[in-house]
Scaffold this motif. Structure first.
Motif, mmCIF file in Angstrom:
data_model
loop_
_atom_site.group_PDB
_atom_site.id
_atom_site.type_symbol
_atom_site.label_atom_id
_atom_site.label_comp_id
_atom_site.label_asym_id
_atom_site.label_seq_id
_atom_site.Cartn_x
_atom_site.Cartn_y
_atom_site.Cartn_z
ATOM 1 N N SER A 29 0.797 9.101 -7.448
ATOM 2 C CA SER A 29 0.333 10.339 -6.757
ATOM 3 C C SER A 29 0.792 10.489 -5.281
ATOM 4 C CB SER A 29 -1.051 10.526 -7.097
ATOM 5 O OG SER A 29 -1.244 10.706 -8.402
ATOM 6 N N ILE A 30 0.652 9.319 -4.841
ATOM 7 C CA ILE A 30 0.777 9.030 -3.421
ATOM 8 C C ILE A 30 2.507 9.309 -3.194
ATOM 9 C CG2 ILE A 30 1.233 7.773 -1.328
ATOM 10 C CD1 ILE A 30 -1.410 6.248 -2.200
ATOM 11 N N GLY A 31 3.030 8.909 -4.126
ATOM 12 C CA GLY A 31 4.907 9.073 -4.254
ATOM 13 C C GLY A 31 4.903 10.707 -4.060
ATOM 14 N N VAL A 32 4.302 11.285 -5.013
ATOM 15 C CA VAL A 32 4.628 12.726 -5.209
ATOM 16 C C VAL A 32 4.349 13.572 -4.006
ATOM 17 C CG1 VAL A 32 3.719 14.873 -6.610
ATOM 18 C CG2 VAL A 32 4.303 12.565 -7.555
ATOM 19 N N LEU A 33 3.051 13.340 -3.530
ATOM 20 C CA LEU A 33 2.678 13.552 -2.207
ATOM 21 C C LEU A 33 3.623 13.339 -1.108
ATOM 22 C CD1 LEU A 33 0.530 15.207 -0.154
ATOM 23 C CD2 LEU A 33 -0.560 13.222 -0.017
ATOM 24 N N LEU A 34 4.078 12.378 -0.919
ATOM 25 C CA LEU A 34 5.129 11.803 0.089
ATOM 26 C C LEU A 34 6.532 12.598 0.061
ATOM 27 C CD1 LEU A 34 4.579 8.009 0.362
ATOM 28 C CD2 LEU A 34 4.097 9.748 2.317
ATOM 29 N N THR A 36 6.843 15.590 -1.597
ATOM 30 C CA THR A 36 6.534 16.971 -0.928
ATOM 31 C C THR A 36 6.425 17.193 0.537
ATOM 32 O OG1 THR A 36 5.119 17.442 -2.801
ATOM 33 C CG2 THR A 36 4.870 18.863 -1.092
ATOM 34 N N LEU A 37 6.075 16.196 1.251
ATOM 35 C CA LEU A 37 6.133 16.174 2.724
ATOM 36 C C LEU A 37 7.350 16.144 3.139
ATOM 37 C CD1 LEU A 37 2.846 14.080 3.305
ATOM 38 C CD2 LEU A 37 2.854 16.668 3.585
ATOM 39 N N VAL A 38 8.053 14.952 2.619
ATOM 40 C CA VAL A 38 9.517 14.806 3.170
ATOM 41 C C VAL A 38 10.428 16.019 2.915
ATOM 42 C CG1 VAL A 38 11.754 13.309 2.570
ATOM 43 C CG2 VAL A 38 9.273 12.487 2.984
ATOM 44 N N ARG A 39 10.238 16.898 1.897
ATOM 45 C CA ARG A 39 10.909 18.009 1.477
ATOM 46 C C ARG A 39 10.886 18.963 2.733
ATOM 47 N NH1 ARG A 39 9.845 19.889 -4.565
ATOM 48 N NH2 ARG A 39 8.019 19.219 -3.793
ATOM 49 N N ALA A 40 9.800 19.048 3.212
ATOM 50 C CA ALA A 40 9.375 19.959 4.371
ATOM 51 C C ALA A 40 10.067 19.577 5.495
ATOM 52 C CB ALA A 40 7.885 20.155 4.457
ATOM 53 N N GLU A 41 10.527 18.204 5.780
ATOM 54 C CA GLU A 41 11.236 17.852 6.838
ATOM 55 C C GLU A 41 12.594 17.085 6.406
ATOM 56 O OE1 GLU A 41 13.001 17.075 10.208
ATOM 57 O OE2 GLU A 41 10.676 18.399 10.341
ATOM 58 N N PRO A 42 13.590 17.915 6.315
ATOM 59 C CA PRO A 42 14.839 17.437 5.655
ATOM 60 C C PRO A 42 15.508 16.061 6.326
ATOM 61 C CG PRO A 42 14.878 19.670 5.857
ATOM 62 C CD PRO A 42 13.917 19.149 6.216
ATOM 63 N N SER A 43 15.251 15.905 7.659
ATOM 64 C CA SER A 43 15.651 14.818 8.414
ATOM 65 C C SER A 43 15.153 13.394 7.854
ATOM 66 C CB SER A 43 15.567 14.969 9.815
ATOM 67 O OG SER A 43 14.132 14.860 10.190
ATOM 68 N N LEU A 44 13.890 13.547 7.147
ATOM 69 C CA LEU A 44 13.282 12.161 6.622
ATOM 70 C C LEU A 44 13.663 11.943 5.386
ATOM 71 C CD1 LEU A 44 9.547 12.811 7.921
ATOM 72 C CD2 LEU A 44 11.527 11.492 8.704
ATOM 73 N N GLY A 46 16.691 10.947 3.462
ATOM 74 C CA GLY A 46 17.236 10.135 3.224
ATOM 75 C C GLY A 46 16.627 8.594 3.607
ATOM 76 N N LYS A 47 15.694 8.683 4.486
ATOM 77 C CA LYS A 47 15.220 7.343 4.977
ATOM 78 C C LYS A 47 14.031 7.088 3.978
ATOM 79 C CE LYS A 47 16.646 8.843 9.649
ATOM 80 N NZ LYS A 47 17.603 9.629 9.155
ATOM 81 N N MET A 48 13.379 8.051 3.194
ATOM 82 C CA MET A 48 12.277 8.047 2.630
ATOM 83 C C MET A 48 12.521 7.698 1.163
ATOM 84 S SD MET A 48 9.424 7.637 4.669
ATOM 85 C CE MET A 48 8.032 8.510 3.588
ATOM 86 N N THR A 49 13.757 7.796 0.928
ATOM 87 C CA THR A 49 13.914 7.803 -0.744
ATOM 88 C C THR A 49 13.701 6.420 -1.581
ATOM 89 O OG1 THR A 49 15.832 9.286 -0.223
ATOM 90 C CG2 THR A 49 16.060 8.029 -2.341
ATOM 91 N N ASP A 50 13.837 5.285 -1.159
ATOM 92 C CA ASP A 50 13.568 4.123 -1.389
ATOM 93 C C ASP A 50 11.757 4.129 -1.736
ATOM 94 O OD1 ASP A 50 16.290 3.548 -1.866
ATOM 95 O OD2 ASP A 50 16.275 2.026 -0.152
ATOM 96 N N LEU A 51 11.180 4.252 -0.811
ATOM 97 C CA LEU A 51 9.834 4.268 -0.828
ATOM 98 C C LEU A 51 9.307 5.148 -1.652
ATOM 99 C CD1 LEU A 51 7.357 3.716 2.239
ATOM 100 C CD2 LEU A 51 6.991 5.713 0.778
ATOM 101 N N ILE A 70 2.682 -0.242 0.656
ATOM 102 C CA ILE A 70 3.553 1.229 1.089
ATOM 103 C C ILE A 70 3.503 1.218 2.665
ATOM 104 C CG2 ILE A 70 3.500 3.507 0.922
ATOM 105 C CD1 ILE A 70 2.106 3.432 -1.880
ATOM 106 N N ILE A 71 2.383 0.901 3.276
ATOM 107 C CA ILE A 71 2.283 1.068 4.574
ATOM 108 C C ILE A 71 3.228 -0.131 5.245
ATOM 109 C CG2 ILE A 71 0.417 0.626 6.652
ATOM 110 C CD1 ILE A 71 -1.649 1.615 4.769
ATOM 111 N N THR A 72 3.273 -1.119 4.894
ATOM 112 C CA THR A 72 4.163 -1.965 5.422
ATOM 113 C C THR A 72 5.601 -1.564 5.428
ATOM 114 O OG1 THR A 72 3.033 -4.012 4.584
ATOM 115 C CG2 THR A 72 5.223 -4.498 5.288
ATOM 116 N N ASP A 73 6.116 -1.034 4.241
ATOM 117 C CA ASP A 73 7.469 -0.244 4.124
ATOM 118 C C ASP A 73 7.482 0.827 5.034
ATOM 119 O OD1 ASP A 73 8.293 -2.314 2.549
ATOM 120 O OD2 ASP A 73 8.697 -1.204 0.797
#
Length: 85
Positions: A29-34, A36-44, A46-51, A70-73
């Motif tokens: 669920s944290i991944g789904v939320l992240l 959603t947030l990343v889609r709102a900021e396209p510059s992020l 590619g950087k968040m894909t693996d996480l 997750i926090i470490t990554d």
């Protein structure tokens, strides 16, 4: 109610549909939320894909073990972003 599906449909981990609820479902669920947030900021994105992909892996064993992991990554990603500014 522990063990019952709660929350927003689409944010549920796949395994909760057959009653298997562990901390790995929360990681999903944290991944789904992240995502959603990343889609709102396209510059992020590619950087968040693996996480995000690790959080939302279909197989619970392939997800992060804990929020601390997750926090470490995330901190590593944040450092890369700050260095590139």
């Amino acid at each position: 109610v522990i063990g019952a599906q709660m929350g927003t449909q689409g944010c549920w981990a796949p395994e909760t549909s057959y009653g298997d609820y562990t901390n790995k479902a929360d990681i999903y669920s944290i991944g789904v939320l992240l995502n959603t947030l990343v889609r709102a900021e396209p510059s992020l994105s590619g950087k968040m894909t693996d996480l995000i992909n690790t959080c939302t892996s279909y197989m619970p064993a392939s997800r992060y073990e804990s929020i601390e992991n997750i926090i470490t990554d995330f901190e590593k990603i944040k450092e890369k972003l700050l260095c590139s500014v």
